[in-house]
Design a protein around this motif. Sequence first.
Motif, PDB file in Angstrom:
ATOM      1  N   ASN A 159      -0.647  11.248  -6.177  1.00  0.00           N
ATOM      2  CA  ASN A 159      -1.466  10.437  -7.079  1.00  0.00           C
ATOM      3  C   ASN A 159      -2.929  10.819  -6.996  1.00  0.00           C
ATOM      4  O   ASN A 159      -3.342  11.649  -6.180  1.00  0.00           O
TER       5      ASN A 159
ATOM      6  N   CYS B 287      -3.052  -5.926  -3.433  1.00  0.00           N
ATOM      7  CA  CYS B 287      -3.792  -5.836  -4.697  1.00  0.00           C
ATOM      8  C   CYS B 287      -3.013  -6.533  -5.799  1.00  0.00           C
ATOM      9  O   CYS B 287      -3.549  -7.301  -6.573  1.00  0.00           O
ATOM     10  N   THR B 288      -1.691  -6.220  -5.855  1.00  0.00           N
ATOM     11  CA  THR B 288      -0.868  -6.798  -6.916  1.00  0.00           C
ATOM     12  C   THR B 288      -0.378  -8.156  -6.450  1.00  0.00           C
ATOM     13  O   THR B 288       0.386  -8.230  -5.485  1.00  0.00           O
TER      14      THR B 288
ATOM     15  N   GLY C  25      -4.495  -3.220   1.573  1.00  0.00           N
ATOM     16  CA  GLY C  25      -4.194  -4.655   1.548  1.00  0.00           C
ATOM     17  C   GLY C  25      -3.585  -5.024   0.210  1.00  0.00           C
ATOM     18  O   GLY C  25      -3.324  -4.176  -0.631  1.00  0.00           O
TER      19      GLY C  25
ATOM     20  N   GLY D 259      -5.936  -0.037  -3.675  1.00  0.00           N
ATOM     21  CA  GLY D 259      -6.717  -0.095  -2.441  1.00  0.00           C
ATOM     22  C   GLY D 259      -5.874  -0.468  -1.270  1.00  0.00           C
ATOM     23  O   GLY D 259      -4.652  -0.448  -1.327  1.00  0.00           O
TER      24      GLY D 259
ATOM     25  N   SER E  19       0.809  -1.232   0.000  1.00  0.00           N
ATOM     26  CA  SER E  19       0.000   0.000   0.000  1.00  0.00           C
ATOM     27  C   SER E  19       0.837   1.276   0.000  1.00  0.00           C
ATOM     28  O   SER E  19       0.355   2.336   0.385  1.00  0.00           O
ATOM     29  N   SER E  20       2.097   1.173  -0.443  1.00  0.00           N
ATOM     30  CA  SER E  20       2.923   2.394  -0.486  1.00  0.00           C
ATOM     31  C   SER E  20       2.476   3.293  -1.642  1.00  0.00           C
ATOM     32  O   SER E  20       2.824   4.473  -1.682  1.00  0.00           O
ATOM     33  N   GLY E  21       1.740   2.713  -2.609  1.00  0.00           N
ATOM     34  CA  GLY E  21       1.242   3.514  -3.723  1.00  0.00           C
ATOM     35  C   GLY E  21       1.843   3.138  -5.070  1.00  0.00           C
ATOM     36  O   GLY E  21       1.844   3.929  -6.003  1.00  0.00           O
ATOM     37  N   LYS E  22       2.370   1.896  -5.187  1.00  0.00           N
ATOM     38  CA  LYS E  22       3.028   1.464  -6.440  1.00  0.00           C
ATOM     39  C   LYS E  22       2.067   1.540  -7.624  1.00  0.00           C
ATOM     40  O   LYS E  22       2.354   2.161  -8.650  1.00  0.00           O
ATOM     41  N   SER E  23       0.902   0.888  -7.452  1.00  0.00           N
ATOM     42  CA  SER E  23      -0.046   0.853  -8.574  1.00  0.00           C
ATOM     43  C   SER E  23      -0.545   2.257  -8.894  1.00  0.00           C
ATOM     44  O   SER E  23      -0.757   2.605 -10.059  1.00  0.00           O
ATOM     45  N   SER E  24      -0.678   3.085  -7.851  1.00  0.00           N
ATOM     46  CA  SER E  24      -1.145   4.462  -8.083  1.00  0.00           C
ATOM     47  C   SER E  24      -0.144   5.228  -8.933  1.00  0.00           C
ATOM     48  O   SER E  24      -0.517   6.008  -9.809  1.00  0.00           O
TER      49      SER E  24
ATOM     50  N   ASP F 109       0.540  14.801   0.205  1.00  0.00           N
ATOM     51  CA  ASP F 109      -0.605  15.560   0.704  1.00  0.00           C
ATOM     52  C   ASP F 109      -0.979  15.116   2.106  1.00  0.00           C
ATOM     53  O   ASP F 109      -1.455  15.891   2.918  1.00  0.00           O
TER      54      ASP F 109
ATOM     55  N   LYS G 253       1.948  10.189  -1.490  1.00  0.00           N
ATOM     56  CA  LYS G 253       1.103  10.709  -0.406  1.00  0.00           C
ATOM     57  C   LYS G 253       1.710  11.923   0.317  1.00  0.00           C
ATOM     58  O   LYS G 253       1.633  12.016   1.555  1.00  0.00           O
TER      59      LYS G 253
HETATM   60  N1  LIG Z   1      -3.782  10.748  -0.498  1.00  0.00           N
HETATM   61  C1  LIG Z   1      -3.088   9.984  -1.277  1.00  0.00           C
HETATM   62  N2  LIG Z   1      -3.373   8.688  -1.354  1.00  0.00           N
HETATM   63  C2  LIG Z   1      -2.615   7.905  -2.165  1.00  0.00           C
HETATM   64  C3  LIG Z   1      -1.555   8.461  -2.918  1.00  0.00           C
HETATM   65  N3  LIG Z   1      -0.989   7.444  -3.602  1.00  0.00           N
HETATM   66  C4  LIG Z   1      -1.672   6.333  -3.284  1.00  0.00           C
HETATM   67  N4  LIG Z   1      -2.656   6.576  -2.424  1.00  0.00           N
HETATM   68  C5  LIG Z   1      -3.607   5.632  -1.838  1.00  0.00           C
HETATM   69  O1  LIG Z   1      -2.900   4.601  -1.122  1.00  0.00           O
HETATM   70  C6  LIG Z   1      -3.587   3.380  -1.211  1.00  0.00           C
HETATM   71  C7  LIG Z   1      -2.648   2.288  -1.693  1.00  0.00           C
HETATM   72  O2  LIG Z   1      -2.271   2.538  -3.003  1.00  0.00           O
HETATM   73  P1  LIG Z   1      -1.894   1.425  -4.080  1.00  0.00           P
HETATM   74  O3  LIG Z   1      -1.477   2.136  -5.320  1.00  0.00           O
HETATM   75  O4  LIG Z   1      -2.951   0.412  -4.197  1.00  0.00           O
HETATM   76  O5  LIG Z   1      -0.663   0.816  -3.338  1.00  0.00           O
HETATM   77  P2  LIG Z   1       0.199  -0.442  -3.823  1.00  0.00           P
HETATM   78  O6  LIG Z   1       1.550  -0.174  -3.282  1.00  0.00           O
HETATM   79  O7  LIG Z   1       0.073  -0.657  -5.272  1.00  0.00           O
HETATM   80  O8  LIG Z   1      -0.493  -1.629  -3.048  1.00  0.00           O
HETATM   81  P3  LIG Z   1      -0.197  -3.177  -3.149  1.00  0.00           P
HETATM   82  O9  LIG Z   1       0.096  -3.508  -4.566  1.00  0.00           O
HETATM   83  O10 LIG Z   1      -1.401  -3.800  -2.640  1.00  0.00           O
HETATM   84  O11 LIG Z   1       0.977  -3.368  -2.256  1.00  0.00           O
HETATM   85  C8  LIG Z   1      -4.765   3.625  -2.186  1.00  0.00           C
HETATM   86  O12 LIG Z   1      -5.917   3.812  -1.446  1.00  0.00           O
HETATM   87  C9  LIG Z   1      -4.389   4.890  -2.918  1.00  0.00           C
HETATM   88  O13 LIG Z   1      -5.510   5.673  -3.324  1.00  0.00           O
HETATM   89  C10 LIG Z   1      -1.278   9.832  -2.826  1.00  0.00           C
HETATM   90  O14 LIG Z   1      -0.350  10.396  -3.439  1.00  0.00           O
HETATM   91  N5  LIG Z   1      -2.062  10.553  -1.993  1.00  0.00           N
END
Ligand SMILES: Nc1nc2c(ncn2[C@@H]2O[C@H](COP(=O)(O)OP(=O)(O)OP(=O)(O)O)[C@@H](O)[C@H]2O)c(=O)[nH]1
Length: 657
Positions: free
Chosen positions: A252, A79-80, A77, A75, A57-62, A226, A224
Motif C-alpha cells: 500500500n 481508525c475505523t 490504533g 494510522g 492496523s493490519s492495513g484494511k483501510s490502506s 516491504d 506490508k
Molecule cells: N509499509 C507499509 N505500511 C503499510 C502498508 N499497508 C498499511 N500500512 C500502514 O499500516 C498502518 C495501519 O494501516 P490502516 O490501513 O490504518 O490499518 P487498518 O487495518 O485499517 O486499521 P484499523 O481500522 O484502525 O484497524 C498505517 O500506518 C499504514 O500506512 C504496506 O503495505 N506497507
Amino acid sequence: MPPNSPKESSKQIMNALTSSYNDQIRPLLDAVDRLRHLKVMQEGIELPTIVVVGDQSSGKSSVLESLAGISLPRGQGICTRVPLIMRLQDDSTLPVPKLHLEYKGKQVPVSESAITAAIESATAEIAGSGKNISDSPLTLVVRKKGVPDLTMVDLPGITRVPVHGQPENIYEQISGIIMQYIKPEESIILNVLSASVDFPTCESIRMSQQVDRTGERTLAVVTKPDKSPEGLLEKVTADDVNIGLGYICVRNRIGSETYEEARVAEKILFAAHPLLSKIDKSIVGIPVLASKLMQIQAQSIAKSLPNIVKKINEKLNRNVSELEAMPKNLASVADAMRAFMQIISKAKEVLRKLLLRGEFDDFPDDKKMHGTARLAEMLNAYATELPKDFPVTKEAFLMEEIGVLEEARGIGLPNFLPRTAFLTLLQKKVKDVSTTPLDFVGRIWSYLEDVVVRVLDDATVNYPSLQSCNRRAAQNLISKMRLRSNHVVKDIIEMEQVTDYTFNPDYMKIWVELMELQEPFMEVVHDSSKPTKINLKVVGEVDVSHLRGRRDVIVEQAFDMRMRLISYWKIVVLRLVDVLALHILYDVKKLVENELETEILNEVVGGQKMNGIEKMLEESPSTAGKRERIRKSIQLLKESKEVVAKIMDRVSLNGAD
Ligand SMILES: Nc1nc2c(ncn2[C@@H]2O[C@H](COP(=O)(O)OP(=O)(O)OP(=O)(O)O)[C@@H](O)[C@H]2O)c(=O)[nH]1
C-alpha cells in the motif's frame, strides 16, 4: 414458460456476465446496491457483500484506499469505528472524481481532499467522538475514472486489549459487528493480514474460520510485504489457514506517496526484490486484487440473486397475508358494531367447540382449554371424593344406630322402625359430605371463567378497549352463575337430608340381599357359645360381644336400619353426582348459547352507553404501529422486487440469445 430453478438462473446470469462487463455487471451491481440502499437487509434478506476484516492496523483501510485511489483515515490504533460501506463506480465521463457520504438519512457531497475529515466527522456523529464504536454503517460512494466497480464493507479492526478511553467490552462489541457481517453465506470475507504476523495466530483468521470452515468464501490480502519480506513466499504457498479463494500480496501507499507513486513502487518491489520477486505474479499487486475481487463479486451476485428473488417474494407474500389478517381500520360506529358482533359470534363458536362439542382445533396443544375433557375429568374426581360406601363412625358395630333409635323411641309399639331415626342418621351423614359438592362447583366455575376470559381476550386482541368490558361481563356473569350453582347444591343437600325416596329398584334389591344376613347375625348375638366375631358380606368382619344381652328388638331394628342406610347411600351418592352433572351441563350450555352474549351486549352497548363501541374506533397504538411497520415493509419489498425483476428480465433475455 415455467420459472427457472435457482441453479439454472445462476448459470444464465453467469453467461450474461461474461458477455460484456459494462452492460451486464453494472446493472447487477446497481441492483444489489439499490437493494442495500433500500435496506432490504433489515427484512432478513442477505445481499452478496465483500466484507473487509483484519486485526487492528493490519492495513484494511490502506487496501481500500489503494483500490479506490483516495485517502481514508489511516494510522496506528483504532481508525475505523463504524462499518464503512464503500461503493466504487468506474465513470470514464467524469473529469474529476465525485464522492459523497450517506449516513443518518443524509447524503453529503465531499471533495477528494476533504474525505478523511468528512469520514472522521461522520463517524463522530454516528459513534460519538472518542474511541467508541457503532454498528450503524456509513456509506461512501466514489465515482471515479478507472476505479474497479466494487462494493465493500470496511469493519473496525479486532483488538483484544482496549486502548485508553475504550469500553472494557470493546472486543465483544467489535467481534459482534464482524460476526453479523461475515456470518451470512452470501458474504465474501476479505481477510487482511499483515506480512509481519504469523497467520494462524490472527484473530481475524480465527473468526472467519468459525463461519467459513473450508475457506470457500475467504480471500486473504497480505499487506506490508516491504516490511517483512522474509518467509512470505512460504507462508502464502503453505496455506496453513485454509484460504479457499487464495492469497494476494499488496504493497500500500506509504507516508505521503501519491497513489500513482505507490503503484509504481509496488510493481518495482514485486519485480526486483530478491525474495518477493519469487512470488507468482498472478497473486501480487493491487490491480490483480481489483480484478480478482470484481470476478468474485460477479460470481457471488450471480449465485445469490435467484435466492434473493425467492426470499423477497416469500417475505412479501407473508407480509401481505399478515396485513390482510389484521383488523380493518374502523371508520364508523356501524363498522365498529359489525366488527363487535363478529367478535361475539366468533367467541361463541369457539366456546361452543371447546365446552359443548369437544372440538379443540383452536387450541390443539393447550390441554387446559380442552373444555369437555377437563369438565369430565373434574366430575370424575368429584365422584371419587364422595364416600362410595356408607360412612360409619368408629363406634362399635350398630351402636350409632342403637343410640339414635333409643332417642327416637316414643310411646308406641316397640316393633316399628321410627322414620325419624333413619332421617336423623341420614341427615348427619349427608351433612358430613356437603362441602364436597360445594367445592366442586367452585372449581368448575373458576375453570370456566379462565376458559371464557381467554377466548374473549383472544377474540378481541386487536381491540384492547373491548377486552376490559368483555372480561368484566364474563366475570359478572360467572359469579352470578356460581351463586346459582351454590343454591342448587344447597337445595340438593337439603333435599337429601330431609327426605328419603327413590324409584331406583337397586335400593330394594340390595336391602333384601343384605337382610338375608340378619338371621345368621342374630344367631351369633344370641348364642354365647359361638365366637363373638362374624364376617358379614358388604360390611366385613364385626364383633358382636357388645350386643349380647341387649333387647333383640332394638338390635334387629339397628341391623335393619344399617342395611337400609347402606343401600340407600349408594342412591344418594349417585344423585349428588348425576344431578350436579346435569346442572353444570345445562348451565354451561346456557352460558355459551345465550347468557354470555346478553351480558356482554349489556356491558358494551346496554342502556345509554355506546362507550365500548366508540372506543373500538380508537385503534391501539401497538396495532397502528404494527400496521404501519408492515405497510412500510411491503412498500420496500415491492420496490426491491421491481429492482430485481428488471435484472432478471434482462438476464433471461440475454440467456435466450
Ligand atoms: N509499509 C507499509 N505500511 C503499510 C502498508 N499497508 C498499511 N500500512 C500502514 O499500516 C498502518 C495501519 O494501516 P490502516 O490501513 O490504518 O490499518 P487498518 O487495518 O485499517 O486499521 P484499523 O481500522 O484502525 O484497524 C498505517 O500506518 C499504514 O500506512 C504496506 O503495505 N506497507
